[in-house]
Scaffold this motif. Structure first.
Motif, mmCIF file in Angstrom:
data_model
loop_
_atom_site.group_PDB
_atom_site.id
_atom_site.type_symbol
_atom_site.label_atom_id
_atom_site.label_comp_id
_atom_site.label_asym_id
_atom_site.label_seq_id
_atom_site.Cartn_x
_atom_site.Cartn_y
_atom_site.Cartn_z
ATOM 1 N N THR A 12 56.473 -71.402 75.524
ATOM 2 C CA THR A 12 56.175 -72.222 76.100
ATOM 3 C C THR A 12 54.677 -73.201 76.622
ATOM 4 O O THR A 12 53.823 -72.430 76.439
ATOM 5 C CB THR A 12 57.257 -72.573 77.568
ATOM 6 O OG1 THR A 12 56.576 -71.527 78.590
ATOM 7 C CG2 THR A 12 58.534 -71.637 77.200
ATOM 8 N N LEU A 13 55.410 -74.554 77.573
ATOM 9 C CA LEU A 13 53.767 -75.117 77.617
ATOM 10 C C LEU A 13 53.386 -74.367 78.732
ATOM 11 O O LEU A 13 52.073 -74.141 78.498
ATOM 12 C CB LEU A 13 54.499 -76.461 77.734
ATOM 13 C CG LEU A 13 53.210 -77.090 77.930
ATOM 14 C CD1 LEU A 13 52.042 -78.158 77.210
ATOM 15 C CD2 LEU A 13 53.717 -79.099 78.703
ATOM 16 N N LYS A 14 54.556 -74.045 79.483
ATOM 17 C CA LYS A 14 53.939 -72.778 80.834
ATOM 18 C C LYS A 14 53.184 -71.987 80.568
ATOM 19 O O LYS A 14 52.300 -71.274 80.766
ATOM 20 C CB LYS A 14 55.372 -72.543 81.710
ATOM 21 C CG LYS A 14 54.769 -71.421 82.962
ATOM 22 C CD LYS A 14 55.809 -71.859 83.847
ATOM 23 C CE LYS A 14 55.215 -70.782 85.251
ATOM 24 N NZ LYS A 14 56.739 -71.019 86.043
ATOM 25 N N ASP A 15 53.409 -70.750 79.024
ATOM 26 C CA ASP A 15 53.270 -69.901 78.747
ATOM 27 C C ASP A 15 52.005 -69.828 78.354
ATOM 28 O O ASP A 15 50.915 -69.617 78.111
ATOM 29 C CB ASP A 15 53.432 -69.233 77.918
ATOM 30 C CG ASP A 15 55.048 -68.860 78.148
ATOM 31 O OD1 ASP A 15 55.301 -68.350 79.114
ATOM 32 O OD2 ASP A 15 55.803 -68.559 77.528
ATOM 33 N N CYS A 17 49.435 -72.600 78.790
ATOM 34 C CA CYS A 17 48.666 -73.054 80.335
ATOM 35 C C CYS A 17 48.737 -72.600 80.475
ATOM 36 O O CYS A 17 47.564 -72.718 81.263
ATOM 37 C CB CYS A 17 49.390 -73.909 80.812
ATOM 38 S SG CYS A 17 49.438 -76.090 80.057
ATOM 39 N N LYS A 18 48.774 -71.005 80.821
ATOM 40 C CA LYS A 18 48.161 -69.660 81.497
ATOM 41 C C LYS A 18 47.378 -69.335 80.775
ATOM 42 O O LYS A 18 46.359 -68.756 81.629
ATOM 43 C CB LYS A 18 49.417 -68.665 81.816
ATOM 44 C CG LYS A 18 49.205 -67.563 82.123
ATOM 45 C CD LYS A 18 50.804 -66.717 82.708
ATOM 46 C CE LYS A 18 50.842 -66.110 80.921
ATOM 47 N NZ LYS A 18 52.174 -65.759 81.142
ATOM 48 N N ASN A 21 42.116 -72.724 80.421
ATOM 49 C CA ASN A 21 41.844 -72.913 82.496
ATOM 50 C C ASN A 21 39.702 -73.641 81.851
ATOM 51 O O ASN A 21 39.289 -73.403 80.915
ATOM 52 C CB ASN A 21 41.033 -71.414 83.393
ATOM 53 C CG ASN A 21 40.370 -70.495 82.047
ATOM 54 O OD1 ASN A 21 39.413 -71.380 81.076
ATOM 55 N ND2 ASN A 21 39.819 -70.241 82.874
#
Length: 125
Positions: A12-15, A17-18, A21
């Protein structure tokens, strides 16, 4: 008959973005820009000084040094008065080699630019 569950790996986008950095993105973009500028310079498409070619690397170096200096200032203001704990001393001593490494890297880049900007005749044997 055994029922095996199959799992699909879904990103997912959250994965994504994790793992993203700002320091890694800054390093990647400046390295990419330096590579393109250096290739254009070596192919004599880019008619500029070698100092301009190294600018993306110096921007990354400056950003990294500012981060290290900011971290040292924050450490000094927050932990220095109670520096009896070994963990605080270890944290401070782990930052210093990074700063000296960055200074050595910047010195190396400057020496490379000086060497490449000198127009010494090349004698072939």
């Amino acid at each position: 008959h055994s029922s095996k569950k199959t799992y699909r790996m879904r990103f997912t986008l959250k994965d994504i973005c994790k793992f993203f950095n700002v320091p890694h993105a800054t390093f990647a973009l400046s390295s990419l820009a330096f590579s393109f500028l250096l290739a254009l310079y070596l192919d004599e498409i880019l008619q500029t000084s070698i100092w301009v070619v190294f600018t993306p690397l110096w921007l990354w170096d400056i950003a990294t040094l500012l981060g290290i200096i900011f971290t040292l200032i924050m450490w000094h203001s927050k932990y220095h008065p109670r520096c009896q704990e070994d963990a605080d001393k270890h944290y401070f001593h782990s930052i210093l080699p990074h700063m000296f490494t960055m200074l050595l890297l910047i010195s190396f880049e400057i020496l490379v630019c000086i060497n490449l900007s000198l127009t010494l005749p090349i004698y072939s044997v």
